[in-house]
Scaffold this active site. Structure first.
Site, PDB file in Angstrom:
ATOM      1  N   CYS A 138       3.888   2.120   8.003  1.00  0.00           N
ATOM      2  CA  CYS A 138       4.570   2.750   6.861  1.00  0.00           C
ATOM      3  C   CYS A 138       4.784   4.256   7.038  1.00  0.00           C
ATOM      4  O   CYS A 138       5.809   4.783   6.625  1.00  0.00           O
ATOM      5  CB  CYS A 138       3.837   2.459   5.563  1.00  0.00           C
ATOM      6  N   LYS A 211      -6.774  -6.201   0.909  1.00  0.00           N
ATOM      7  CA  LYS A 211      -6.121  -4.962   0.485  1.00  0.00           C
ATOM      8  C   LYS A 211      -5.189  -5.299  -0.665  1.00  0.00           C
ATOM      9  O   LYS A 211      -4.203  -6.022  -0.492  1.00  0.00           O
ATOM     10  CB  LYS A 211      -5.348  -4.348   1.646  1.00  0.00           C
ATOM     11  N   LYS A 264     -10.417  -3.115  -0.412  1.00  0.00           N
ATOM     12  CA  LYS A 264      -9.756  -1.876  -0.803  1.00  0.00           C
ATOM     13  C   LYS A 264      -8.855  -2.111  -1.997  1.00  0.00           C
ATOM     14  O   LYS A 264      -8.084  -3.079  -1.951  1.00  0.00           O
ATOM     15  CB  LYS A 264      -8.926  -1.396   0.399  1.00  0.00           C
ATOM     16  N   TYR A 329     -13.003  10.082   0.566  1.00  0.00           N
ATOM     17  CA  TYR A 329     -12.603  11.486   0.657  1.00  0.00           C
ATOM     18  C   TYR A 329     -13.703  12.401   0.147  1.00  0.00           C
ATOM     19  O   TYR A 329     -13.646  13.608   0.325  1.00  0.00           O
ATOM     20  CB  TYR A 329     -11.300  11.702  -0.141  1.00  0.00           C
TER      21      TYR A 329
HETATM   22  C1  PBG Z   1      -1.019   2.379   4.532  1.00  0.00           C
HETATM   23  C2  PBG Z   1      -2.264   2.737   3.817  1.00  0.00           C
HETATM   24  C3  PBG Z   1      -2.385   3.039   2.458  1.00  0.00           C
HETATM   25  C4  PBG Z   1      -3.699   3.413   2.266  1.00  0.00           C
HETATM   26  C5  PBG Z   1      -4.361   3.307   3.485  1.00  0.00           C
HETATM   27  N1  PBG Z   1      -3.452   2.864   4.439  1.00  0.00           N
HETATM   28  C6  PBG Z   1      -1.384   3.110   1.380  1.00  0.00           C
HETATM   29  C7  PBG Z   1      -0.548   1.980   1.057  1.00  0.00           C
HETATM   30  O1  PBG Z   1      -0.818   0.834   1.387  1.00  0.00           O
HETATM   31  O2  PBG Z   1       0.471   2.265   0.422  1.00  0.00           O
HETATM   32  C8  PBG Z   1      -4.259   3.868   0.959  1.00  0.00           C
HETATM   33  C9  PBG Z   1      -5.428   4.762   1.050  1.00  0.00           C
HETATM   34  C10 PBG Z   1      -5.712   5.543  -0.179  1.00  0.00           C
HETATM   35  O3  PBG Z   1      -5.083   5.391  -1.242  1.00  0.00           O
HETATM   36  O4  PBG Z   1      -6.624   6.368  -0.087  1.00  0.00           O
HETATM   37  N2  PBG Z   1      -0.933   1.076   4.959  1.00  0.00           N
HETATM   38 ZN    ZN Z   2       1.158   0.675   5.733  1.00  0.00          ZN
END
Ligand code: PBG
Ligand code: ZN
Length: 340
Positions: A138, A211, A264, A329
Site C-alpha cells: 500500500c 488484521k 491487530k 508507538y
Molecule cells: C499497511 C499497514 C497498516 C498498518 C500497518 N500496516 C494500515 C492499513 O492497513 O491501512 C496500521 C498500523 C497502525 O495503525 O498503527 N498494510
Molecule cells: Zn498494506
C-alpha cells in the site's frame, strides 16, 4: 471428643474460601506483598518500536496525529535507534514511504528501495537490533491498496508474487523478521516458499493474521501516506464483528508456516488475543495501533488522563490477555518509565 469436633469444624471453616475467613485484601496491604503476587509483567524486550522512513537526509517531519512520531530520513532514524537502543529497546518495525509510488510497488522490492536501504544501514551499525520489515504494497502503490489492482478490484493471486519478491528483497537486505500485513489469501505460504528458495529458510515470518478493517489506522495512513485512493480495505481486511473468522485466519497462517501470529488492533480485540492464546503455542504479537496511540496522546495533552499510568495499564492488559509481543508507538516512553 467435643474438642476434636470443634477443631475439625474450625479447620473446615478456615479452608472455606469466603469472608470472613478469606480476605482478598490481605495480599494487597503493601507494595511488597502486591508485587509478590503480581501475575503480569511488562518487559522492554517484548516491545517493538515502529519507524516511518523517507528518502533524503536530515529529515524529521512530525506526524500531526501521532505526537512524538516522525517521518524521518535514514540518518535521522539511525540517531533515534541509537537512543532507543540505549534506552533498552531491542526490536523495531520498519515502514517505508518512497518518493515515487507506482502501479507495481517497485519501491517495495527494488534493492535500493527505501526500507531495504534502511535495513542495510541499521544492521551495519546495530547488528544486535532485531529489525522487522513490514511487507506490504500500500505504501508503494499509487492507488494505496495492499495488492495489485485491476478494474477497481484488488487481485489476490497476482499480488502474492510481488509480496514474495518484496519479502526476499527485505531478507537480502538483512531483515531479521518478515511481517506481511497485506491480508491476501495464501501469502504466508507464498512468502515462505520464496524465502526458502532464496536461501532464507532461517528467516522467521511474523504474520499479521487477524488484521481487522479498523478505523484506528487513520493516523498511520497520514504517517505512511498510504490511504487507499478509492474504496476501502473491507474486501481483504477482516470485519471487526468476526471473532471465529479471526481464529480461522490464525489457523491458516499457522498451517502456511507463520512463526509468530499477530492480532491487530490490540485493545478492542483482547478477546481474540485470549482465544488465540488458548489455541496455539506459537508466540502471539499484538499491534497497539496508531489510533490507540493517538487517543491516549490527545487525552493526555488535555490533562484528562495520566499518560504513564494509562499506557502501562493498557499494555499490561494486552500481555494479560495472552500477547507475548506488543508493537507499540509508546515503546520509547515505556523504556523511559520502566528505567526511571
Ligand atoms: C499497511 C499497514 C497498516 C498498518 C500497518 N500496516 C494500515 C492499513 O492497513 O491501512 C496500521 C498500523 C497502525 O495503525 O498503527 N498494510
Ligand atoms: Zn498494506
Amino acid at each position: 471428643m467435643n474438642d476434636m469436633k470443634t477443631l475439625a469444624k474450625e479447620r473446615i471453616a478456615q479452608s472455606s474460601p469466603s469472608y470472613p475467613n478469606m480476605r482478598m485484601r490481605r495480599l494487597r496491604a503493601t507494595p511488597a506483598t502486591r508485587s509478590m503476587v503480581r501475575e503480569t509483567h511488562l518487559h522492554l524486550e517484548k516491545l517493538i518500536y515502529p519507524f516511518f522512513i523517507v528518502e533524503g537526509t536530515n529529515k524529521k517531519t512530525p506526524i500531526s496525529s501521532m505526537p512524538g512520531i516522525f517521518q524521518q530520513s535514514i540518518d535521522s532514524m539511525l540517531q533515534e535507534i541509537d537512543q532507543a537502543a540505549n534506552a533498552g529497546i531491542t526490536s523495531i518495525l520498519l515502514f517505508g514511504i518512497p518518493d515515487k509510488k507506482d502501479s507495481e510497488a517497485s519501491g517495495a522490492w527494488k534493492r535500493d528501495g527505501i526500507v531495504n536501504k534502511a535495513i542495510r544501514e541499521i544492521k551495519q551499525r546495530f547488528p544486535e537490533m532485531v529489525v522487522i520489515a513490514d511487507t506490504c504494497l500500500c505504501e508503494y502503490m499509487d492507488h494505496g491498496h495492499c495488492g495489485i489492482v485491476a478494474d477497481g478490484r484488488v487481485l489476490n493471486d497476482p499480488s502474492l508474487q510481488i509480496l514474495a519478491r518484496s519479502a526476499v528483497a527485505q531478507a537480502e537486505a538483512g531483515a531479521d523478521v518478515i511481517a506481511p500485513s497485506d491480508m491476501m489469501d495464501g501469502r504466508i505460504a507464498a512468502i515462505r516458499n520464496a524465502l526458502d528458495e532464496a536461501g532464507f529458510e532461517h528467516t522467521p515470518i511474523m504474520a499479521y493474521s487477524a488484521k481487522f478493517a479498523s478505523a484506528l489506522y487513520s493516523p498511520f495512513r497520514e504517517a505512511a501516506e498510504s490511504a487507499p485512493q478509492f474504496g476501502d480495505r473491507m474486501s481483504y481486511q477482516m470485519d471487526p464483528a468476526n471473532g471465529r473468522e479471526a481464529l480461522r485466519e490464525i489457523e491458516l497462517d499457522i498451517q502456511e508456516g507463520a512463526d509468530i501470529i499477530m492480532i491487530k488492533p490490540a485493545l478492542p480485540y483482547l478477546d481474540i488475543i485470549s482465544k488465540a492464546r488458548d489455541m496455539t503455542k506459537l508466540p502471539i504479537a499484538a499491534y497497539n495501533v496508531s489510533g490507540e496511540y493517538s487517543m491516549v496522546k490527545a487525552a493526555a495533552a488535555n490533562g484528562w488522563i495520566d499518560e504513564r499510568k494509562v499506557v502501562l495499564e493498557s499494555l499490561t492488559g494486552i500481555v494479560r490477555a495472552g500477547a507475548d509481543l506488543i508493537i507499540t508507538y509508546h515503546a520509547r516512553d515505556v523504556a523511559r518509565w520502566l528505567k526511571g
